[in-house]
Design an enzyme around this catalytic site. Sequence first.
Site, short mmCIF file in Angstrom:
data_model
loop_
_atom_site.label_atom_id
_atom_site.label_comp_id
_atom_site.label_asym_id
_atom_site.label_seq_id
_atom_site.Cartn_x
_atom_site.Cartn_y
_atom_site.Cartn_z
N HIS A 159 -3.13 8.31 -9.56
CA HIS A 159 -1.74 7.88 -9.41
C HIS A 159 -0.75 9.05 -9.31
O HIS A 159 0.17 9.02 -8.49
CB HIS A 159 -1.35 6.96 -10.58
CG HIS A 159 -0.29 5.97 -10.25
ND1 HIS A 159 -0.25 4.70 -10.76
CD2 HIS A 159 0.78 6.05 -9.42
CE1 HIS A 159 0.79 4.04 -10.28
NE2 HIS A 159 1.44 4.85 -9.47
N TYR A 209 0.88 -1.05 -13.46
CA TYR A 209 1.77 -2.16 -13.11
C TYR A 209 1.54 -3.37 -14.01
O TYR A 209 2.37 -4.28 -14.05
CB TYR A 209 1.56 -2.60 -11.65
CG TYR A 209 1.82 -1.55 -10.60
CD1 TYR A 209 2.41 -0.32 -10.91
CD2 TYR A 209 1.46 -1.79 -9.28
CE1 TYR A 209 2.62 0.63 -9.93
CE2 TYR A 209 1.68 -0.85 -8.29
CZ TYR A 209 2.25 0.36 -8.62
OH TYR A 209 2.46 1.30 -7.64
#
Length: 273
Positions: free
Chosen positions: A106, A50
């Site tokens: 992830h 991010y």
Amino acid sequence: MTTPSVTLNDGNTIPQFGLGVFLMPADQTKQHVLTALELGYRHIDTAAIYRNEQAVGAAIAESGIARDELFITTKLWNSRQTDAEAAIAESLQKLGLDHVDLYLIHWPTPQYDTYLQAWHSLQKIRADGLARSIGVSNFHEQHLRRVIAESDVVPAVNQIEVHPSLAQYELVGINDSLGIATEAWSPLGRTADLDHPVIVQIADRIGRTPAQVILRWHVQRGLIVFPKASSRERLQRNADVFDFELSADDMLAIDALDAGHRVGPDPETMNVH
């Protein structure tokens, strides 16, 4: 703001509601997180990819809130699955923390077949005190069963895409059967979910927003949610979902909206590094 907690399989607890910062620009993230913390949020979900961990960390530092009152999650990106110990060190440096509360793989990225190596590294990261709990994100049944069989450590969490048009009943049931808590990313789904006549009708009848109705549906399923929001008003409204209940009929009506429609990639084919 009083948020219930979910007890994980390792004995740690996680607030059932929090703030996600996916696609939140780094130059805006600090203020959004600070506002959320001022409103009583204590659970923040970020990730290395991010690119806003540093802004999250700056907000935490400026808030003055005691570290043990916060629950901070970050995630190991796909290209670092063979380098997880260095990756967590970088994330912690950006966050300005000595540990995170939850560290997740992830994506399984099956093409590269390195998620098992990453899982073994996460166990060492937990043993070293750099993460209190460890888990996975976007894992399907075969990925979960493999890491359990080859490590004897059950992930505390599986963070997956869940919203009314992708309800994920089967995978949530598998998580439950394995003792894994389910976190829902993109919990509000597409605009079509918020605008669906069934959702709007329920919201109008009970005097709530469509977003509150959907978030309450997640909460009553026992899922952990962390919707993204930028305005103070929306942050406040999103969190205001613990003082009402949806009826059994309302829950069934929302359940029936499942159409298998994804917002994000399919974990079976997501192999971006």
